[in-house]
Design a protein around this motif. Structure first.
Motif, PDB file in Angstrom:
ATOM      1  N   VAL A  50       0.859  -1.171   0.000  1.00  0.00           N
ATOM      2  CA  VAL A  50       0.000   0.000   0.000  1.00  0.00           C
ATOM      3  C   VAL A  50       0.903   1.231   0.000  1.00  0.00           C
ATOM      4  O   VAL A  50       1.901   1.277   0.714  1.00  0.00           O
ATOM      5  CB  VAL A  50      -1.012  -0.023   1.176  1.00  0.00           C
ATOM      6  N   VAL A  51       0.554   2.165  -0.883  1.00  0.00           N
ATOM      7  CA  VAL A  51       1.345   3.393  -1.027  1.00  0.00           C
ATOM      8  C   VAL A  51       0.433   4.572  -0.726  1.00  0.00           C
ATOM      9  O   VAL A  51      -0.687   4.642  -1.235  1.00  0.00           O
ATOM     10  CB  VAL A  51       1.916   3.509  -2.463  1.00  0.00           C
ATOM     11  N   VAL A  52       0.903   5.462   0.130  1.00  0.00           N
ATOM     12  CA  VAL A  52       0.089   6.600   0.559  1.00  0.00           C
ATOM     13  C   VAL A  52       0.903   7.883   0.428  1.00  0.00           C
ATOM     14  O   VAL A  52       2.042   7.951   0.903  1.00  0.00           O
ATOM     15  CB  VAL A  52      -0.347   6.436   2.049  1.00  0.00           C
ATOM     16  N   LYS A  53       0.327   8.870  -0.197  1.00  0.00           N
ATOM     17  CA  LYS A  53       0.973  10.194  -0.286  1.00  0.00           C
ATOM     18  C   LYS A  53       0.603  10.996   0.962  1.00  0.00           C
ATOM     19  O   LYS A  53      -0.581  11.140   1.275  1.00  0.00           O
ATOM     20  CB  LYS A  53       0.486  10.943  -1.538  1.00  0.00           C
ATOM     21  N   LEU A  54       1.621  11.488   1.653  1.00  0.00           N
ATOM     22  CA  LEU A  54       1.376  12.250   2.870  1.00  0.00           C
ATOM     23  C   LEU A  54       1.647  13.728   2.597  1.00  0.00           C
ATOM     24  O   LEU A  54       2.784  14.105   2.297  1.00  0.00           O
ATOM     25  CB  LEU A  54       2.298  11.771   3.999  1.00  0.00           C
ATOM     26  N   PRO A  55       0.605  14.564   2.694  1.00  0.00           N
ATOM     27  CA  PRO A  55       0.815  15.997   2.467  1.00  0.00           C
ATOM     28  C   PRO A  55       1.364  16.671   3.728  1.00  0.00           C
ATOM     29  O   PRO A  55       0.736  16.627   4.783  1.00  0.00           O
ATOM     30  CB  PRO A  55      -0.600  16.508   2.135  1.00  0.00           C
ATOM     31  N   LEU A  56       2.543  17.254   3.628  1.00  0.00           N
ATOM     32  CA  LEU A  56       3.139  17.911   4.790  1.00  0.00           C
ATOM     33  C   LEU A  56       2.684  19.363   4.819  1.00  0.00           C
ATOM     34  O   LEU A  56       2.612  20.017   3.782  1.00  0.00           O
ATOM     35  CB  LEU A  56       4.670  17.872   4.708  1.00  0.00           C
ATOM     36  N   GLU A  57       2.397  19.835   6.020  1.00  0.00           N
ATOM     37  CA  GLU A  57       2.044  21.244   6.154  1.00  0.00           C
ATOM     38  C   GLU A  57       3.201  21.948   6.826  1.00  0.00           C
ATOM     39  O   GLU A  57       3.752  21.452   7.803  1.00  0.00           O
ATOM     40  CB  GLU A  57       0.760  21.388   6.975  1.00  0.00           C
ATOM     41  N   ALA A  58       3.556  23.071   6.311  1.00  0.00           N
ATOM     42  CA  ALA A  58       4.627  23.895   6.886  1.00  0.00           C
ATOM     43  C   ALA A  58       5.949  23.146   6.999  1.00  0.00           C
ATOM     44  O   ALA A  58       6.625  23.222   8.018  1.00  0.00           O
ATOM     45  CB  ALA A  58       4.202  24.421   8.260  1.00  0.00           C
ATOM     46  N   ALA A  59       6.272  22.371   5.969  1.00  0.00           N
ATOM     47  CA  ALA A  59       7.559  21.670   5.993  1.00  0.00           C
ATOM     48  C   ALA A  59       8.630  22.560   5.363  1.00  0.00           C
ATOM     49  O   ALA A  59       8.339  23.340   4.460  1.00  0.00           O
ATOM     50  CB  ALA A  59       7.444  20.372   5.210  1.00  0.00           C
ATOM     51  N   ALA A  60       9.859  22.427   5.859  1.00  0.00           N
ATOM     52  CA  ALA A  60      10.962  23.211   5.288  1.00  0.00           C
ATOM     53  C   ALA A  60      11.623  22.394   4.189  1.00  0.00           C
ATOM     54  O   ALA A  60      12.128  21.297   4.450  1.00  0.00           O
ATOM     55  CB  ALA A  60      11.955  23.552   6.386  1.00  0.00           C
ATOM     56  N   PRO A  61      11.626  22.894   2.963  1.00  0.00           N
ATOM     57  CA  PRO A  61      12.266  22.143   1.871  1.00  0.00           C
ATOM     58  C   PRO A  61      13.726  21.838   2.196  1.00  0.00           C
ATOM     59  O   PRO A  61      14.417  22.661   2.796  1.00  0.00           O
ATOM     60  CB  PRO A  61      12.175  23.115   0.680  1.00  0.00           C
ATOM     61  N   GLY A  62      14.147  20.659   1.839  1.00  0.00           N
ATOM     62  CA  GLY A  62      15.542  20.279   2.076  1.00  0.00           C
ATOM     63  C   GLY A  62      15.842  19.860   3.504  1.00  0.00           C
ATOM     64  O   GLY A  62      16.980  19.500   3.820  1.00  0.00           O
ATOM     65  N   SER A  63      14.837  19.867   4.370  1.00  0.00           N
ATOM     66  CA  SER A  63      15.097  19.524   5.782  1.00  0.00           C
ATOM     67  C   SER A  63      14.770  18.049   6.054  1.00  0.00           C
ATOM     68  O   SER A  63      14.116  17.380   5.261  1.00  0.00           O
ATOM     69  CB  SER A  63      14.266  20.414   6.694  1.00  0.00           C
ATOM     70  N   ALA A  64      15.234  17.584   7.205  1.00  0.00           N
ATOM     71  CA  ALA A  64      14.967  16.196   7.595  1.00  0.00           C
ATOM     72  C   ALA A  64      13.650  16.119   8.358  1.00  0.00           C
ATOM     73  O   ALA A  64      13.347  16.986   9.173  1.00  0.00           O
ATOM     74  CB  ALA A  64      16.101  15.675   8.463  1.00  0.00           C
ATOM     75  N   VAL A  65      12.872  15.109   8.051  1.00  0.00           N
ATOM     76  CA  VAL A  65      11.642  14.860   8.821  1.00  0.00           C
ATOM     77  C   VAL A  65      11.599  13.380   9.202  1.00  0.00           C
ATOM     78  O   VAL A  65      12.160  12.533   8.509  1.00  0.00           O
ATOM     79  CB  VAL A  65      10.345  15.194   8.028  1.00  0.00           C
ATOM     80  N   THR A  66      10.951  13.117  10.331  1.00  0.00           N
ATOM     81  CA  THR A  66      10.752  11.732  10.751  1.00  0.00           C
ATOM     82  C   THR A  66       9.279  11.382  10.597  1.00  0.00           C
ATOM     83  O   THR A  66       8.410  12.075  11.130  1.00  0.00           O
ATOM     84  CB  THR A  66      11.201  11.534  12.211  1.00  0.00           C
ATOM     85  N   VAL A  67       9.030  10.362   9.822  1.00  0.00           N
ATOM     86  CA  VAL A  67       7.655   9.910   9.595  1.00  0.00           C
ATOM     87  C   VAL A  67       7.424   8.656  10.427  1.00  0.00           C
ATOM     88  O   VAL A  67       8.210   7.706  10.366  1.00  0.00           O
ATOM     89  CB  VAL A  67       7.430   9.583   8.094  1.00  0.00           C
TER      90      VAL A  67
END
Lengths: 176, 155
Positions: free
Chosen positions: B91-108
């Motif tokens: 299963v593949v899901v697109k997660l829309p990020l709000e207020a994310a900084a481009p080029g930054s690291a995020v933990t999902v």
């Protein structure tokens, strides 16, 4: 000559390896057995029932105890519970006691217990019950997981996955 | 329903272990940054295993997630829960990020719960992936697989 010596050394090394492997295996087997045969931890526990009242598992010591780890979110668990209820009904007077430990929330457990008219105690173990079941040999913490404890408090059978009714009857028959 | 059959009766401890995968391998989670505000989350589900759609939840740190749209699963009538949907294979899901900084690291973090056709269900698990979001107009990132779970205390 030198190839003979190499062969000799190889044989000795193989022998030592086999010995070490054998000892390790025996130790592993011994560990498994002692973990399985000791029901002390389980019997020393107290878990709340659906009304929130603590129920010591030790109150059923002396009976043939079948502890079933289950959850409402586990369909194979729900499927086999009516078979446990029949056995409880049939052999309860002979000293058989089923106890369900639910890896679940009390409201869901209560709702399901009422729905199927569960005739044995449903205790609330929460996710801590998964760890408890792991100590009894449930490697992946999966459900259903069933433990049969004899009258002396020894664990005589653990089973991951739905338990075959004929097999369960036969084991209970030997213990009761 | 077939029993898995790890039976260790009366000290005869040599019974076969059930052919079951650990939770995190039965339901392998990975994620990648598609663009600067979209993460693609993926569960690869082993043959003979399935995930419950309504038990899948995502969170992201730092930041917040918009509502991801999970694809429809296979509908099944459950006697207790009513209509439930399950996924197999992947299963593949697109997660829309709000207020994310481009080029930054995020933990999902992904919460999920699934079962095996052998007749067992796994407890819910949380899997985490840390990835770097692409810069604005940047190329999508490589998929990052969730690290194997820490060895449980009792095992």
């Amino acid at each position: 000559m030198s190839s003979n010596r190499w062969m000799g050394a190889g044989l000795i090394a193989a022998g030592v390896l086999a010995l070490v492997a054998g000892l390790l295996w025996r130790q592993l087997e011994a560990d498994k057995r002692s973990a399985l045969l000791d029901g002390t931890t389980l019997l020393a526990l107290a878990l709340p029932d659906v009304q929130g009242k603590d129920q010591p598992i030790g109150q059923w010591k002396g009976k043939v105890l079948v502890v079933n780890f289950w959850a409402t979110w586990c369909e194979p668990c729900r499927e086999e519970m009516p078979r446990f209820m029949s056995l409880q009904e049939e052999l309860g007077a002979n000293g058989l006691q089923f106890v369900g430990i639910a890896v679940d929330q009390p409201d869901k457990v209560l709702r399901f217990a009422n729905e199927i008219h569960l005739n044995y105690p449903a205790l609330i173990g929460g996710y801590g019950a998964i760890e408890l079941s792991k100590t009894l040999g449930n490697q992946f913490g999966a459900l259903p997981f069933t433990v049969v404890v004899d009258r002396a408090g020894g664990v005589v059978l653990t089973q991951l996955g739905p338990i075959n009714e004929a097999k369960l009857r036969s084991i209970i028959g030997q213990l009761i | 329903m077939m029993a898995v059959g790890v039976v260790l009766a009366h000290g005869s401890a040599a019974a076969a272990e059930p052919k079951l995968l650990p939770n995190e391998r039965a339901f392998a989670f990975s994620a990648r940054g598609v663009d600067e505000r979209t993460v693609e989350a993926r569960f690869v589900i082993a043959d003979g295993y399935y995930l419950y759609r309504d038990r899948i939840k995502f969170t992201v740190e730092p930041g917040t997630l918009g509502t991801p749209s999970l694809p429809p699963g296979k509908v099944k009538e459950d006697q207790f829960f009513g209509k439930v949907e399950t996924y197999r294979n992947q299963v593949v899901v697109k997660l829309p990020l709000e207020a994310a900084a481009p080029g930054s690291a995020v933990t999902v973090s992904a919460d999920s719960q699934g079962c095996a056709d052998l007749g067992v269900c796994y407890p819910p698990q949380i899997q985490k992936v840390t990835l770097t979001l692409p810069a604005v107009g940047g190329r999508p990132g490589m998929a990052v697989e969730a690290a194997p779970a820490k060895k449980p205390l009792f095992n």
